[in-house]
Design a protein around this motif. Structure first.
Motif, short mmCIF file in Angstrom:
data_model
loop_
_atom_site.label_atom_id
_atom_site.label_comp_id
_atom_site.label_asym_id
_atom_site.label_seq_id
_atom_site.Cartn_x
_atom_site.Cartn_y
_atom_site.Cartn_z
N GLU A 1 41.27 31.73 35.89
CA GLU A 1 40.57 30.90 36.21
C GLU A 1 39.50 31.53 37.43
N LEU A 2 40.29 32.17 38.31
CA LEU A 2 40.07 32.63 39.43
C LEU A 2 38.46 34.03 39.34
N ALA A 3 38.96 34.85 38.70
CA ALA A 3 38.01 35.70 38.73
C ALA A 3 37.02 35.77 37.39
N SER A 4 35.88 36.18 38.01
CA SER A 4 35.14 36.25 36.59
C SER A 4 35.18 37.54 35.78
N ARG A 5 35.59 38.77 36.29
CA ARG A 5 35.61 39.95 35.76
C ARG A 5 36.96 40.13 35.71
N GLY A 6 36.85 41.29 34.38
CA GLY A 6 39.10 41.61 34.82
C GLY A 6 39.32 42.93 34.11
N PHE A 7 39.84 43.99 35.02
CA PHE A 7 40.85 45.24 34.22
C PHE A 7 42.53 45.21 33.56
N LEU A 8 42.25 45.11 32.21
CA LEU A 8 44.02 45.56 31.69
C LEU A 8 44.65 47.00 32.31
N LEU A 9 45.80 47.12 33.15
CA LEU A 9 45.68 48.35 33.06
C LEU A 9 47.58 47.98 32.29
N ASP A 10 47.30 49.30 31.20
CA ASP A 10 48.84 49.53 30.63
C ASP A 10 49.15 50.66 30.77
N MET B 1 30.35 47.40 45.53
CA MET B 1 31.17 47.42 46.80
C MET B 1 31.98 48.63 46.63
N LEU B 2 33.12 48.77 45.98
CA LEU B 2 34.30 49.10 45.45
C LEU B 2 34.01 49.84 44.93
N ARG B 3 34.38 50.85 44.34
CA ARG B 3 34.04 51.28 43.43
C ARG B 3 35.04 53.03 42.82
N LEU B 4 36.42 53.04 42.29
CA LEU B 4 37.26 53.80 41.85
C LEU B 4 36.66 54.59 41.04
N THR B 5 36.20 56.10 40.70
CA THR B 5 36.32 56.88 39.49
C THR B 5 38.10 58.20 39.35
N ASN B 6 38.37 58.02 38.76
CA ASN B 6 38.72 58.77 38.36
C ASN B 6 39.85 58.81 38.49
N VAL B 7 40.76 57.88 39.26
CA VAL B 7 41.66 57.48 40.32
C VAL B 7 43.04 57.91 39.67
N CYS C 1 47.27 60.64 45.73
CA CYS C 1 45.64 60.18 45.52
C CYS C 1 44.89 60.74 44.83
N VAL C 2 44.37 61.30 43.45
CA VAL C 2 42.90 62.00 43.79
C VAL C 2 42.31 61.23 42.83
N GLY C 3 40.76 62.09 42.80
CA GLY C 3 39.51 60.99 42.85
C GLY C 3 38.81 60.43 43.16
N THR C 4 38.15 59.74 42.95
CA THR C 4 37.05 59.22 44.53
C THR C 4 36.98 57.52 43.97
N ILE C 5 37.46 57.35 45.59
CA ILE C 5 37.95 55.49 45.55
C ILE C 5 36.11 55.54 47.02
N SER D 1 38.95 54.10 36.06
CA SER D 1 37.89 53.56 37.11
C SER D 1 37.74 52.03 37.34
N LEU D 2 36.98 51.81 38.08
CA LEU D 2 37.40 49.97 38.29
C LEU D 2 36.45 49.78 39.15
N ASP D 3 35.60 48.79 39.15
CA ASP D 3 34.77 48.57 40.41
C ASP D 3 34.81 47.03 40.45
#
Lengths: 234, 323
Positions: free
Chosen positions: A199-208, A1-7, A54-58, A21-23
């Motif tokens: 514990e809570l999430a089904s998926r995750g993203f690591l931001l470094d 439902m939420l999709r970030l592309t090259n933000v 902010c640039v890129g598409t949300i 990029s994240l969804d």
């Protein structure tokens, strides 16, 4: 439902987040982890339209949100629970919650949502007339999440759920987040405490350092040597 | 439900019974007042109404929204000049001058508000302070339009009925009532709720869907248009204006001092503050003329130290403490 592309997003000349990029899917909890200063908060602010640039598409449910100002994002169904709660301190809990419904018009709908919040957080119902500034940290976090729910969102962005809270309090909040997900609301959770997040999430993203370096289910992330070393300490 | 929220905000709700009577008596007194006053007291009465307008105006941006503006003098002067120029060109009647001045100030405030309301706290205060100085310089140097340092003489007014002094008193009274009415309507509206949210936490206000920028610009425009109208009436009243008089920076300081005296972000606080201030000002100009500005400084310091929330709030807290 939420999709970030090259933000990419940041403040003035300083770019904090690059090419992310994240969804987030329907009725899903997704976590965003990373160390201090990695850009997690900036990314959430970019989604809710209050990052200075902010640039890129949300994209959210098929609509492009990139050029919408912050106060319009709320009406599209995204609520932001900011780091440090940011409550209206001298207002009562009830008024804080009602403020969350600022852009909603139907009184019966607002009443319904208020009851829903009180049901999720009975503690808030008990103290509804108390000034928000006098609450404990955990109660303030409940109030902030409740305020977010009052806009009837489809997605909630939560920045640092556990910040400054006792482990028991965090456990309770975590249980409530699962209830909220079961109501059909997705959650993008920024969290320092990787254990809670996984514990809570089904998926995750690591931001470094402003970039996504690891993506996967939380089970995969838990086994990732880089994450294990840096965040779990095993 | 939001309406009830808005209603639950305005200061302290007055008891319903007697409010109507109280308003009628107050209005009657205000309307009948000129009959019993000599010239000196007429001047004071008109001045206190003007101060009420300035204080209530400042209250929009400084009180409700919490942006400390020092721009009152800028718009008071702008309105005075707008009125004076139009009236001395004999193209409009007196009653139209405050309306046009207000409209002009509103428009100017919207345009200027867009850049300077991006600034917060003392940065905004300094920017708004500069505004008056810029306008004053403009009035000084644009001699063809404003007469420069020579100022403008306004044509004498021939009132249709009553004396000139009465006409200006009633004009100021109407303006004060309009300002009060605007204050009450705004305080009870969604806009008023938005103002208070911004004061408490601007970022959170944005997050819950308040267009903070737009709200701030509206507040700033209100607190520009109403002093503009007051300036236009003032210009006709005194009959002669020059830049150092109508762009007097003291007006920018007086307005917040009056509001702080009475109570910030309340409905009647500013008027009470205006009255106290005028009495004080008269006393000082009669007995301590040379030290006028110094006394103003002393009140400001005393206010900040002893009554940071204003008289109304201090009294209320004292009462609560006793109870």
């Amino acid at each position: 439902m939420l999709r970030l592309t090259n933000v990419s997003a940041g403040y003035g000349q300083i770019q904090v987040v690059r090419d992310v990029s994240l969804d987030v899917g329907e009725q899903e909890i997704v976590c965003l982890i990373g160390s201090n200063g990695a850009g997690k908060t900036t990314l959430l602010r970019a989604i809710s339209g209050i990052a200075p640039f902010c640039v890129g598409t949300i994209e959210f449910n098929g609509e492009d949100l990139s050029d919408l100002p912050g106060h319009e994002i709320v009406t599209r169904g995204i609520a932001h629970v900011p780091e440090g709660r940011r409550l209206f301190r001298t207002m009562s809990i009830r008024d804080n919650l009602l403020m969350g419904a600022f852009r909603r018009r139907s009184a019966s709908e607002i009443k319904h949502n208020l009851d829903r919040v009180y049901h999720l957080f009975p503690r808030l119902a008990e103290r509804r007339d108390q000034a928000a500034g006098t609450l404990s940290g955990g109660e303030q976090q409940m109030c902030a999440i409740g305020r977010g729910l009052m806009s009837e969102p489809k997605l909630i962005l939560i920045d640092e759920l556990s910040l400054g809270l006792a482990p028991q309090v965090v456990d309770n909040l975590a249980k409530t987040l699962l209830h909220i997900r079961d109501l059909g609301i997705s959650i993008l959770l920024v969290e320092q405490d990787v254990e809670i997040a996984f514990e809570l999430a089904s998926r995750g993203f690591l931001l470094d350092s402003g970039q996504i370096t690891v993506v996967g289910t939380t089970a995969e992330l838990a086994e990732n040597p880089q994450i294990k070393l840096a965040y779990i300490g095993a | 439900m939001l309406a009830s929220l808005a209603a639950s905000f305005p200061a302290r709700p007055l008891p319903r019974i007697g409010v109507g009577v109280l308003i009628a008596v107050a209005l009657g007194l205000l309307i009948a007042l000129p009959l019993g006053l000599d010239n000196y007291y007429m001047r004071l009465a008109t001045t206190v109404l003007m101060y009420c307008v300035l204080a209530w105006s400042w209250n929009f941006i400084g009180g409700f929204v919490g942006y400390p503006s020092f721009g009152i003098a800028a718009f008071f002067g702008f309105g005075a000049y707008a009125g004076a120029i139009l009236l001395s060109a004999k193209i409009i009647p007196f009653w139209l001058s405050p309306i046009l001045a207000a409209a002009g100030c509103f428009a100017v405030a919207v345009v200027i508000g867009m850049p300077i309301l991006r600034l917060r706290g003392h940065y905004f205060a300094v920017a708004s302070l500069g505004l008056g100085e810029v306008f004053r310089e403009l009035a000084m140097s644009w001699t063809a339009l404003t007469g420069g340092g020579m100022g403008i003489n306004l044509p004498p007014m021939r009132p249709a009925f009553g004396t000139e002094a009465q006409t200006f008193y009633y004009a100021m009274l109407i303006l004060a009532l309009v300002t009060l009415g605007t204050t009450i309507v705004v305080a009870r509206s969604r806009l008023g709720v938005a103002f208070r949210c911004i004061r408490q936490n601007e970022e959170a206000a944005n997050m819950i869907g308040i267009d903070a920028t737009r709200s701030k610009i509206i507040a700033f425009a209100f607190s520009a248009a109403l002093p503009g109208a007051a300036g236009a009436i003032y210009a006709s009243w005194v009959g002669y204006i020059d830049p150092s008089d109508v762009f007097d920076i003291l007006n920018s300081v007086k307005a917040p001092v009056m509001v702080l005296l009475g109570g910030t972000g309340t409905i009647f606080g500013p008027a009470i503050g205006a009255l106290i201030y005028l009495v004080f000002e008269e006393f000082v100009t009669h007995h301590l003329l040379q030290f006028h500005a110094g006394m103003l400084g002393i009140i400001i310091v005393a206010l900040v130290l002893f009554m940071p929330h204003g008289l109304l709030e201090t009294l209320r807290r004292r009462k609560q403490g006793q109870a």
